[in-house]
Design a protein around this motif. Structure first.
Motif, PDB file in Angstrom:
ATOM      1  N   ASN A   1     -72.417 -28.898 -97.166  1.00 53.42           N
ATOM      2  CA  ASN A   1     -72.341 -30.212 -97.536  1.00 53.42           C
ATOM      3  C   ASN A   1     -73.561 -31.043 -97.702  1.00 53.42           C
ATOM      4  OD1 ASN A   1     -69.618 -29.779 -97.361  1.00 53.42           O
ATOM      5  ND2 ASN A   1     -69.282 -31.337 -95.658  1.00 53.42           N
ATOM      6  N   LYS A   2     -74.579 -30.273 -98.519  1.00 50.27           N
ATOM      7  CA  LYS A   2     -75.744 -30.975 -98.738  1.00 50.27           C
ATOM      8  C   LYS A   2     -75.736 -32.272 -99.657  1.00 50.27           C
ATOM      9  CE  LYS A   2     -79.215 -27.839 -97.144  1.00 50.27           C
ATOM     10  NZ  LYS A   2     -80.663 -27.958 -96.680  1.00 50.27           N
ATOM     11  N   ALA A   3     -74.685 -31.815-100.544  1.00 50.92           N
ATOM     12  CA  ALA A   3     -74.385 -33.178-101.489  1.00 50.92           C
ATOM     13  C   ALA A   3     -74.002 -34.309-100.967  1.00 50.92           C
ATOM     14  CB  ALA A   3     -73.291 -32.557-102.475  1.00 50.92           C
ATOM     15  N   LEU A   4     -73.308 -34.227 -99.764  1.00 51.12           N
ATOM     16  CA  LEU A   4     -72.604 -35.358 -98.937  1.00 51.12           C
ATOM     17  C   LEU A   4     -73.941 -36.022 -98.304  1.00 51.12           C
ATOM     18  CD1 LEU A   4     -70.593 -37.020 -97.650  1.00 51.12           C
ATOM     19  CD2 LEU A   4     -70.554 -35.233 -95.911  1.00 51.12           C
TER      20      LEU A   4
ATOM     21  N   TRP B   1     -77.036 -35.675 -99.136  1.00 52.88           N
ATOM     22  CA  TRP B   1     -77.975 -36.371 -99.903  1.00 52.88           C
ATOM     23  C   TRP B   1     -77.560 -37.486-100.625  1.00 52.88           C
ATOM     24  CZ3 TRP B   1     -78.310 -37.390-105.167  1.00 52.88           C
ATOM     25  CH2 TRP B   1     -79.586 -37.623-105.817  1.00 52.88           C
ATOM     26  N   SER B   2     -76.035 -37.719-100.989  1.00 52.12           N
ATOM     27  CA  SER B   2     -75.697 -38.778-101.471  1.00 52.12           C
ATOM     28  C   SER B   2     -75.730 -40.152-100.620  1.00 52.12           C
ATOM     29  CB  SER B   2     -74.274 -38.474-101.943  1.00 52.12           C
ATOM     30  OG  SER B   2     -73.522 -38.464-100.654  1.00 52.12           O
TER      31      SER B   2
ATOM     32  N   PHE C   1     -78.119 -40.229 -98.195  1.00 55.50           N
ATOM     33  CA  PHE C   1     -79.595 -40.398 -98.168  1.00 55.50           C
ATOM     34  C   PHE C   1     -79.900 -41.234 -99.351  1.00 55.50           C
ATOM     35  CE2 PHE C   1     -83.138 -38.654-100.578  1.00 55.50           C
ATOM     36  CZ  PHE C   1     -84.377 -39.323-100.142  1.00 55.50           C
TER      37      PHE C   1
ATOM     38  N   VAL D   1     -85.816 -33.423 -93.300  1.00 51.15           N
ATOM     39  CA  VAL D   1     -86.747 -32.942 -94.631  1.00 51.15           C
ATOM     40  C   VAL D   1     -88.212 -32.841 -94.055  1.00 51.15           C
ATOM     41  CG1 VAL D   1     -87.292 -32.936 -96.830  1.00 51.15           C
ATOM     42  CG2 VAL D   1     -84.993 -33.418 -96.359  1.00 51.15           C
TER      43      VAL D   1
END
Lengths: 128, 117, 247
Positions: free
Chosen positions: B5-8, B10-11, B13, B82
């Motif tokens: 769920n990096k997309a989750l 990142w969104s 963020f 990060v």
């Protein structure tokens, strides 16, 4: 045998000015997080009523240590805003017809909205 | 949680970064003025309890406060993850769980308190 | 014609003899209009024929003379010797790649990644020849034109700290090319490329240092492509979440 050059995993960001700026940008998150926690604290204080709000929140902000922290936080928050608006045109370019809207125009529009919004909030907060 | 769920994340963020860029400077400025502007009785002129309560009593105020606090926490948790990875901290999974965990608890607390006001 | 004196410190590595690379210094009297590549050519032709490096076109088109010049990834054919007049200049092979010999790096990793982003037009169904060409308006072309200008010089990979730290990262040039095809109005391969791009080593290892774009000699701006790709990848992820994944 091909030779693989070693890479430092802990000091790489000191080697290049742009890397250093990037690391500073990443670390603004510390103060964004701290201020978010302060807001959360304030919300909790409001929920706890009149007395608690003043005693356990607002008056705590006036201590010398807290004032220093608030000053640093505020400066970092302004830096974050400027750094963020600067790169927004890269992430969200706008094409009008054939040509792209210049990045400066997109960033400029952000600044205009930002300043107007801030003035409105300052007015309603009773600052002026 | 750390890997998927990096997309989750990142969104959250990206949304938090944009929102805090617009909203945090003026809020921080008001907080700073309030913290400085203590008259002798110790009660600042702005950010009075009645004002804050009035602001957070209506649903628009609640929603705005909730969105701001929550997204800012998720933004900070992700970016710090990060950043710490960049600084050489390899315990990425642990950093992610702790950071996102704080953001999640903060999100729930914000909702809980705001509903009470 | 006045001369420019250059002290070149070139990183040398012979895989058959050397345990590790070492610097070798060459004094070169350059003509004023020379590029750094001319100075290196001079060394190769007149001073030391054992020096290995890649170059071809001498006009910033072929993309083979990318190297670290004074610590920054640049095309040697695009940098004037006057920028380094009367100074010591370190010439090293592109950072973040294994050294094959002297200034020549091993590019296999990039070649393999390039394949994985499927840098070609994908159609769900090819339209028959009789149906004519796939039409595209000038505005549709302009949308991705900039990202077609990449010459695969790999300066962006040498500039990218994330690629240095995480070699699995797909990296700027390959991802910029993925974005170039995703945004091509004739392409229908976004969902297919999404499988590679949505992995952690796809778009998500990029932390937006912008250094790839600063290094790019063709102004492709891979950092911009990557941020747009992150947004597109996020949108696609949410779409698949609610069962509307197919483009």
């Amino acid at each position: 045998m091909a030779y693989v050059r070693p890479v430092s995993k802990t000091t790489w960001y000191l080697k290049d000015r742009n890397y250093t700026i990037h690391m500073i940008n990443e670390l603004t998150s510390v103060f964004i997080g701290l201020y978010a926690l302060l807001l959360l604290w304030g919300i909790g204080a409001v929920a706890s009523g009149d007395k608690a709000y003043y005693q356990f929140f607002l008056e705590c902000l006036t201590s010398p240590g807290m004032l220093v922290l608030l000053w640093v936080t505020t400066i970092v928050i302004f830096y974050h805003a400027i750094a963020w608006f600067k790169v927004t045109p890269k992430a969200m370019p706008i094409q009008k017809g054939e040509a792209f809207v210049p990045g400066g125009v997109i960033a400029g529009a952000h600044y205009v909205i930002w300043v107007l919004f801030s003035l409105v909030v300052l007015y309603f907060a009773g600052v002026f | 949680m750390a890997k998927v769920n990096k997309a989750l994340f990142w969104s959250l963020f990206a949304a938090g970064g944009t929102l805090t860029a617009f909203v945090f400077p003026v809020l921080a400025l008001i907080t700073l003025i309030a913290a400085h502007g203590s008259p002798p009785d110790g009660i600042p002129e702005i950010m009075k309890f009645e004002q804050m309560q009035g602001l957070l009593a209506n649903w628009f105020g609640k929603l705005a406060a909730f969105g701001t606090v929550s997204l800012a926490l998720w933004h900070a948790a992700h970016r710090l993850r990060v950043g710490l990875h960049g600084l050489g901290l390899r315990a990425d999974g642990l950093v992610a769980v702790v950071g996102y965990g704080i953001a999640l608890v903060g999100t729930i607390l914000a909702a809980y308190w705001l509903v009470q006001i | 014609m006045s001369a420019v004196q250059l002290e070149l410190e070139i990183l040398r590595y012979d895989p058959e003899k050397d345990q590790e690379p070492h610097f070798q210094t060459y004094q070169v009297a350059c003509q004023e209009e020379w590029m750094v590549l001319d100075a290196i050519n001079h060394v190769k032709d007149e001073v030391d024929t054992t020096l290995s490096y890649r170059w071809s076109c001498h006009m910033a088109v072929c993309g083979s003379c990318g190297m670290m010049i004074d610590g920054q990834p640049k095309l040697a054919c695009k940098v004037s010797v006057k920028d380094y007049a009367n100074k010591k200049v370190r010439i090293e092979p592109l950072a973040n790649f294994p050294i094959e010999r002297d200034l020549v790096v091993v590019q296999d990793d990039f070649m393999e990644k390039l394949k994985r982003v499927k840098p070609y037009i994908i159609r769900k169904e090819e339209q028959p020849i009789e149906a004519g060409e796939y039409k595209q308006s000038p505005a549709e072309l302009k949308k991705f034109k900039q990202f077609t200008l990449c010459i695969n010089c790999l300066c962006c990979y040498a500039a990218c700290p994330e690629y240095a730290l995480t070699p699995e990262f797909m990296g700027p040039a390959a991802l910029a090319l993925a974005h170039r095809y995703n945004t091509d109005s004739r392409d229908q391969g976004l969902a297919e490329r999404h499988k590679e791009l949505s992995k952690p080593e796809g778009v998500w290892d990029c932390s937006f240092t912008d250094t790839c774009s600063i290094a790019c000699p063709k102004h492709v701006d891979p950092a911009s492509a990557l941020q747009q790709l992150k947004i597109a990848t996020t949108v696609q992820w949410y779409k698949e979440l609610i069962g509307m994944g197919d483009k």
